[in-house]
Structure formats: structure tokens, C-alpha cells
Design a protein around this motif. Structure first.
Motif, PDB file in Angstrom:
ATOM      1  N   SER A 169       0.871  -1.098  -0.241  1.00 51.57           N
ATOM      2  CA  SER A 169       0.227   0.284   0.089  1.00 51.57           C
ATOM      3  C   SER A 169       0.460   1.651   0.144  1.00 51.57           C
ATOM      4  O   SER A 169       0.119   2.688  -0.502  1.00 51.57           O
ATOM      5  N   ASN A 170       1.607   1.234   0.406  1.00 50.63           N
ATOM      6  CA  ASN A 170       2.927   2.093   0.508  1.00 50.63           C
ATOM      7  C   ASN A 170       3.565   2.942  -0.607  1.00 50.63           C
ATOM      8  O   ASN A 170       4.341   3.802  -1.306  1.00 50.63           O
ATOM      9  N   SER A 171       3.730   1.695  -0.995  1.00 48.29           N
ATOM     10  CA  SER A 171       4.683   1.718  -2.909  1.00 48.29           C
ATOM     11  C   SER A 171       3.486   2.425  -3.613  1.00 48.29           C
ATOM     12  O   SER A 171       3.919   3.010  -4.937  1.00 48.29           O
ATOM     13  N   TYR A 172       2.250   2.111  -3.191  1.00 51.54           N
ATOM     14  CA  TYR A 172       1.480   2.016  -4.167  1.00 51.54           C
ATOM     15  C   TYR A 172       0.758   3.679  -4.314  1.00 51.54           C
ATOM     16  O   TYR A 172       1.313   4.605  -5.206  1.00 51.54           O
ATOM     17  N   ALA A 173       0.955   4.296  -2.901  1.00 49.48           N
ATOM     18  CA  ALA A 173       0.233   5.342  -3.145  1.00 49.48           C
ATOM     19  C   ALA A 173       1.899   6.516  -3.325  1.00 49.48           C
ATOM     20  O   ALA A 173       1.836   7.526  -3.896  1.00 49.48           O
ATOM     21  N   GLU A 174       3.116   5.809  -3.079  1.00 50.67           N
ATOM     22  CA  GLU A 174       4.812   6.631  -3.481  1.00 50.67           C
ATOM     23  C   GLU A 174       4.358   7.187  -4.767  1.00 50.67           C
ATOM     24  O   GLU A 174       4.759   7.639  -5.550  1.00 50.67           O
ATOM     25  N   HIS A 175       4.171   5.494  -5.639  1.00 48.43           N
ATOM     26  CA  HIS A 175       4.165   5.621  -7.606  1.00 48.43           C
ATOM     27  C   HIS A 175       2.654   6.855  -7.347  1.00 48.43           C
ATOM     28  O   HIS A 175       2.841   7.872  -8.632  1.00 48.43           O
ATOM     29  N   ASP A 176       1.607   7.223  -6.528  1.00 50.27           N
ATOM     30  CA  ASP A 176       0.919   8.127  -7.458  1.00 50.27           C
ATOM     31  C   ASP A 176       1.358   9.760  -7.340  1.00 50.27           C
ATOM     32  O   ASP A 176       0.570   9.831  -8.222  1.00 50.27           O
ATOM     33  N   GLY A 177       2.108   9.671  -6.204  1.00 47.69           N
ATOM     34  CA  GLY A 177       3.068  10.685  -6.397  1.00 47.69           C
ATOM     35  C   GLY A 177       3.485  11.264  -7.823  1.00 47.69           C
ATOM     36  O   GLY A 177       3.896  11.717  -8.577  1.00 47.69           O
ATOM     37  N   VAL A 178       4.832   9.662  -8.173  1.00 46.74           N
ATOM     38  CA  VAL A 178       5.032   9.861  -9.072  1.00 46.74           C
ATOM     39  C   VAL A 178       4.756   9.997  -9.905  1.00 46.74           C
ATOM     40  O   VAL A 178       4.529  11.360 -11.089  1.00 46.74           O
ATOM     41  N   VAL A 179       3.130   9.793 -10.555  1.00 51.68           N
ATOM     42  CA  VAL A 179       2.182   9.772 -11.586  1.00 51.68           C
ATOM     43  C   VAL A 179       2.297  10.930 -12.009  1.00 51.68           C
ATOM     44  O   VAL A 179       1.785  11.892 -13.323  1.00 51.68           O
ATOM     45  N   GLN A 180       1.532  12.282 -10.425  1.00 46.79           N
ATOM     46  CA  GLN A 180       0.843  13.316 -10.652  1.00 46.79           C
ATOM     47  C   GLN A 180       1.881  13.753 -10.697  1.00 46.79           C
ATOM     48  O   GLN A 180       2.183  14.809 -11.731  1.00 46.79           O
ATOM     49  N   ALA A 181       3.214  13.903 -10.638  1.00 46.67           N
ATOM     50  CA  ALA A 181       4.962  15.212 -10.996  1.00 46.67           C
ATOM     51  C   ALA A 181       5.101  14.836 -12.044  1.00 46.67           C
ATOM     52  O   ALA A 181       5.034  15.684 -12.801  1.00 46.67           O
ATOM     53  N   ILE A 182       5.110  13.506 -12.441  1.00 43.15           N
ATOM     54  CA  ILE A 182       5.564  13.253 -14.590  1.00 43.15           C
ATOM     55  C   ILE A 182       4.412  13.814 -14.943  1.00 43.15           C
ATOM     56  O   ILE A 182       4.617  15.388 -16.209  1.00 43.15           O
ATOM     57  N   ILE A 183       2.751  13.593 -15.320  1.00 39.92           N
ATOM     58  CA  ILE A 183       2.240  13.911 -16.064  1.00 39.92           C
ATOM     59  C   ILE A 183       2.114  15.698 -15.509  1.00 39.92           C
ATOM     60  O   ILE A 183       1.817  15.997 -16.681  1.00 39.92           O
ATOM     61  N   SER A 184       2.551  16.402 -14.807  1.00 35.38           N
ATOM     62  CA  SER A 184       2.190  17.612 -15.235  1.00 35.38           C
ATOM     63  C   SER A 184       3.693  18.341 -15.296  1.00 35.38           C
ATOM     64  O   SER A 184       3.719  19.581 -14.909  1.00 35.38           O
TER      65      SER A 184
END
Length: 220
Positions: A169-184
Motif C-alpha cells: 500500500s505504501n509503494s502504491y501511494a508513492e507511485h501515485d505521487g510520481v505519476v502526478q508529478a510526471i504528468i504535470s
């Protein structure tokens, strides 16, 4: 088309990644040849390939063993891995095409499905695809090759990390932030988040060290 030694190399690499063959284990060519129903020649060629990747160590007159990484070496390799991934993330935020962004989001969604099903092994493979999407998005072939090479050497240990309580769950939450940063398009944020995501220190290091004995037991 893959030749037999390449297929064997991939099969053996996977067995090492999932703990069927554990760090330090002797790799007997005759036993492996019987297991895969081939002659010793393609087995020997596969082991040479694995040795060139650092996954196996071939010792003169004593045969091959699965490479072992000590605590200090693990820390150093994860440190370099975190910087490689940070650089991939920074470049991906600048260079990813719309199609590549969509592929990253699809890989992220696949991780969510694996998380919901609580399958650490399934999540491990989806997680690998997620990171691969970021490497590809960097559009720097040399960097991609270096990241893939080190990722391969660390596969058993990255997989083991995902078995630590709450790590999925921690890994997925960290992925979420990475995706948002890359997309933005925020390369610095993507780099910072990926560095923290991959870096192994403090409690995460302690958890990994405590879990290492499990590597040789996962196939039991």
C-alpha cells in the motif's frame, strides 16, 4: 527469435528473482541440464550470460553460484538505483509523449488491481512494468540500459521488500505521487519522489535485512 541459451538465462534469472535459487546457492550444470532437459552447453552459455550481468558468479574450478550481496553493497546499489530512477523520472516528466503518459497511467492502474487482490507476487510484476514505463519515458537509451541492468541485479531484494507488512500500500501511494508529478511536467518533484521511493535506509533497511533469510525459503 530467442536461442535456447537465452531462454534458459531468462528462466534462471526468474528463478533467482523469486528465490527458487537463493543467494550463494551452487548452480550445478548437470542438475540444471537435467531439470531443463537440455545438454550442458546451453546451460553453461546461460550461466556466462548471467555472470556478465552480475547475477551469477563463476569461480574457477568450483563452478557457478548465485551472487550474494552484503549489507554495505546492498545499500550502495540501492543508493545508485535511486539516483538512476530519479534521473529517469526527471527526464520522463519533460519528454514523455501523451501515449507514454497513458501507458504509465495504465501500469499504475494495474498496480492498483494487484494491490486490491493482495497478491505480492502479482504486484511485483506490475511494479516492474511501472518502473519500466518511466525508464522508457526518459528517452535516454544509455540511462535506460544502466537502470535495467541494476534493476536486474536487485530484483530478488526489491521483490523481498514488497513482502514487508504495509509495503504494497505504501509503494502504491508513492507511485501515485510520481505519476502526478510526471504528468504535470514537474521533473524535480518526480525525481525527489522516485529517489525516496527506491532509497533503502533506516527502518526499510532493517526490514530488508531481517527478511533476507526468506530468500532461500520462498520456493519451499
Amino acid at each position: 527469435m530467442k536461442n535456447r541459451s537465452t531462454e534458459l538465462r531468462e528462466a534462471l534469472e526468474e528463478m533467482i528473482a523469486v528465490g527458487t535459487l537463493s543467494p550463494g546457492q551452487h548452480l550445478d550444470e548437470t542438475e540444471l541440464a537435467a531439470r531443463f532437459e537440455v545438454s550442458r552447453t546451453p546451460i553453461r552459455e546461460a550461466l556466462i550470460q548471467l555472470a556478465s550481468m552480475g547475477v551469477v558468479v563463476i569461480r574457477p574450478r568450483r563452478g557457478a553460484i548465485v551472487a550474494e550481496l552484503g549489507p554495505q553493497q546492498l545499500v550502495e546499489m540501492f543508493e545508485v538505483m535511486s539516483e538512476l530512477e530519479a534521473t529517469c523520472g526527471r527526464l520522463a516528466a519533460r519528454r514523455m509523449t501523451v501515449e507514454e503518459q497513458q501507458a504509465l497511467q495504465a501500469a499504475h492502474q494495474a498496480c492498483k488491481e494487484a494491490l486490491d487482490s493482495q497478491g505480492p507476487d502479482d504486484y511485483y510484476y506490475r511494479n516492474e512494468a511501472f518502473h519500466e514505463a518511466i525508464y522508457a519515458g526518459s528517452h535516454n537509451q544509455f540511462l535506460i540500459e544502466q537502470a535495467r541492468s541494476l534493476y536486474r541485479r536487485l530484483r530478488p531484494y526489491r521483490r523481498l521488500q514488497l513482502r514487508v507488512r504495509n509495503r504494497l500500500s505504501n509503494s502504491y501511494a508513492e507511485h501515485d505521487g510520481v505519476v502526478q508529478a510526471i504528468i504535470s511536467g514537474d521533473g524535480d518533484k518526480a525525481a525527489e519522489l522516485l529517489r525516496e521511493h527506491v532509497m533503502i535506509q533506516g527502518q526499510r533497511f532493517s526490514d530488508l535485512m531481517a527478511s533476507l533469510p526468506q530468500l532461500g525459503k520462498q520456493a519451499a
